[in-house]
Design an enzyme around this catalytic site. Structure first.
Site, PDB file in Angstrom:
ATOM      1  N   LYS A  21       0.875  -0.876  -0.276  1.00  0.00           N
ATOM      2  CA  LYS A  21       0.127  -0.229   0.068  1.00  0.00           C
ATOM      3  C   LYS A  21       1.012   1.229   0.152  1.00  0.00           C
ATOM      4  O   LYS A  21       0.436   2.340  -0.715  1.00  0.00           O
ATOM      5  CB  LYS A  21      -0.651   0.144   1.216  1.00  0.00           C
ATOM      6  CG  LYS A  21      -2.675   0.637   0.915  1.00  0.00           C
ATOM      7  CD  LYS A  21      -3.459   0.283   2.477  1.00  0.00           C
ATOM      8  CE  LYS A  21      -4.180  -0.795   2.089  1.00  0.00           C
ATOM      9  NZ  LYS A  21      -4.978  -0.973   3.240  1.00  0.00           N
ATOM     10  N   ARG A 145     -17.465  10.810   6.348  1.00  0.00           N
ATOM     11  CA  ARG A 145     -17.976   9.686   5.201  1.00  0.00           C
ATOM     12  C   ARG A 145     -16.873   9.642   3.900  1.00  0.00           C
ATOM     13  O   ARG A 145     -16.532  10.543   3.571  1.00  0.00           O
ATOM     14  CB  ARG A 145     -18.728  10.185   4.620  1.00  0.00           C
ATOM     15  CG  ARG A 145     -19.958  10.510   5.672  1.00  0.00           C
ATOM     16  CD  ARG A 145     -20.988  11.394   5.213  1.00  0.00           C
ATOM     17  NE  ARG A 145     -21.037  12.709   5.437  1.00  0.00           N
ATOM     18  CZ  ARG A 145     -21.197  14.074   3.541  1.00  0.00           C
ATOM     19  NH1 ARG A 145     -22.248  13.914   3.615  1.00  0.00           N
ATOM     20  NH2 ARG A 145     -20.140  15.039   4.323  1.00  0.00           N
ATOM     21  N   CYS A 256     -18.866   0.172   8.538  1.00  0.00           N
ATOM     22  CA  CYS A 256     -18.715   1.749   9.656  1.00  0.00           C
ATOM     23  C   CYS A 256     -20.099   1.498  10.631  1.00  0.00           C
ATOM     24  O   CYS A 256     -19.926   1.135  11.580  1.00  0.00           O
ATOM     25  CB  CYS A 256     -18.904   2.747  10.040  1.00  0.00           C
ATOM     26  SG  CYS A 256     -16.837   3.760   8.869  1.00  0.00           S
TER      27      CYS A 256
END
Ligand code: UGA
Length: 429
Positions: A21, A145, A256
């Site tokens: 990553k 978000r 979430c």
């Protein structure tokens, strides 16, 4: 968070133990789809932002250390805190030879009590240093978000700082006041335990609001002439309710809400109190995909060997994330009933392929997806789907029947085809 902080002028080191990553990010690529993130990466990398997988030296050279590791669910619904424990251990090692007073901030969402019981205990054990004397400890819950993470970080509605130590509180206030100097959001300072509870409560409330409106939608579906959109619009005008998060749909997904509602339930049960409201929130959400398949089946009859198109796999628009997406459950149910499925999503097809392999036809093109199908199910509210007109469904589908599980179309404009939607004419056709 790292990108916006770097953009705001702070020196930021992004640390991840996943070397692959790190490599991708160092090549100025973001390993997932998030609007605006690649532009910010290009603007900040090798200037204010550095990426490394070497935690020790990065932590030793930092004044404030944010812990943002994942806290996924265990199969029994409890929260897996092993990543938090491991990173606390590694931070503890890095603190051993440090003579400054670094501030350690927990951003990860975790059950109330975790910061003191796991993070503090582990860092103190490994470093032989004391919180409040040798290092600061705080929680700073996250309200970003997916799909609008950069804007949410640039313009937060609130910053919560949870700490029991004045020096740490001062440093974090200074950090955020410097960061948002032209437009400082409201900052709420409280204890660590309250701040942990704020995060769980915030997500539990939003999830409950969605399950509430989905419940009303399901009642509307069985009430001739009713439309949940009109009802949501009206109640949203009441300032005690508010207009946001009243969009009925196939159920909330993402990494979430499900995880946090079940983590909160688990936490509460461990104290001897069963929050039945949250159990219902969860149950309504689990039922929603099943109800949608029922409604489609009621309209189509036996769906075995019928070709159905699915528009939208991501758990919401502007992301490629399919974790806990209602689309996955709906696909599973439809496959069990031996329907033949064409699927489309502007970003999430690669992730979907890893789950369903050759069981689906993956379509890069919307028209290809609609072609020859007897039903089109709209499951994500991507903007490109909103542009579709009845004539498009008529031109390419075998039978132009649309089930709009996201309420992206105006029912009045869909008169010329068969159109059913969540909370609207779904069962009283
Ligand atoms: C959620 C919270 O909104 C963030 O404040 C929080 O920081 C984040 O979780 C987190 O804890 O990290 P996120 O899951 O990215 O953010 O996305 P949301 O916009 O909240 O949407 C969650 C799900 O609810 C999506 O599947 C969405 O389609 C659904 N939803 C949302 C509805 O079905 N109806 C609505 O009216 C709103």
């Amino acid at each position: 968070m790292a990108l916006v902080m770097a953009h705001k002028g702070f020196k930021v080191i992004g640390i991840d133990n996943d070397k692959e990553k790190c490599k991708i990010i160092m090549q100025k690529k973001i390993p997932f789809f998030e609007p605006k993130s690649e532009d910010l990466l290009n603007a900040t990398l090798d200037k204010n932002l550095k990426i490394t997988s070497s935690l020790n030296s990065a932590v030793s050279n930092s004044d404030i250390i944010f812990i943002c590791v994942g806290t996924p669910n265990n199969p029994d619904g409890s929260v897996n805190l092993s990543f938090l424990k491991k990173v606390s251990l590694n931070i503890g090692k890095a603190l051993r030879n440090m003579n400054r007073y670094p501030v350690i901030v927990v951003k990860s969402t975790a059950p109330p009590g975790t910061t003191n019981n796991i993070v503090k205990t582990e860092i103190e054990r490994v470093s032989s240093k004391k919180a409040g004397i040798d290092f600061g400890l705080a929680t700073n819950p996250e309200f970003m978000r997916e799909g609008s993470a950069i804007d949410d970080m640039l313009f937060p509605h609130l910053i919560v700082i949870g700490t029991n130590d004045l020096e740490t509180k001062k440093k974090l206030h200074e950090l955020y006041e410097t960061m948002y100097k032209d437009n400082i959001p409201s900052i709420l300072s409280t204890t660590i335990i309250n701040s942990e509870l704020i995060k769980y409560t915030n997500n539990a409330f939003l999830a409950t609001k969605i399950s509430f409106i989905n419940t009303i939608a399901n009642i509307c579906s069985k009430t001739p002439g009713a439309d949940v959109e009109i009802i949501a619009k009206a109640i949203g005008k009441d300032p005690r309710i508010g207009p946001l998060f009243l969009n009925a749909g196939p159920g909330y997904g993402g990494s979430c809400f499900s995880k946090d509602v079940s983590g909160f339930l688990n936490f509460s049960k461990s104290l001897g109190y069963t929050p039945i409201l949250l159990e219902s929130t969860q149950l309504v959400n689990q039922m929603q995909p099943i109800l949608i398949v029922d409604m489609v089946e009621k309209k189509l009859g036996n769906i075995k060997n019928k070709k159905i198109s699915i528009l939208g796999i991501a758990f919401k628009k502007n992301t490629d994330d399919i974790r806990e997406s209602a689309s996955l459950e709906i696909i599973r149910h439809l496959l069990k009933k031996q329907a033949i499925l064409n699927v489309h999503d502007p970003q999430a097809l690669d992730n979907l392929r890893k789950v369903f392999k050759n069981k689906l036809k993956y379509c890069k093109d919307i028209i290809d997806c609609l072609f020859d199908t007897v039903c089109c199910l709209v499951l994500t509210d991507w903007d490109e789907y909103k542009k579709l007109k009845p004539k498009d469904f008529k031109a390419y589908m075998k039978n132009p029947f649309v089930f709009d599980a996201r309420r992206i179309f105006n029912p009045q404009k869909m008169n010329s085809i068969e159109y059913l939607a969540i909370g609207y004419k779904a069962q009283n056709y």
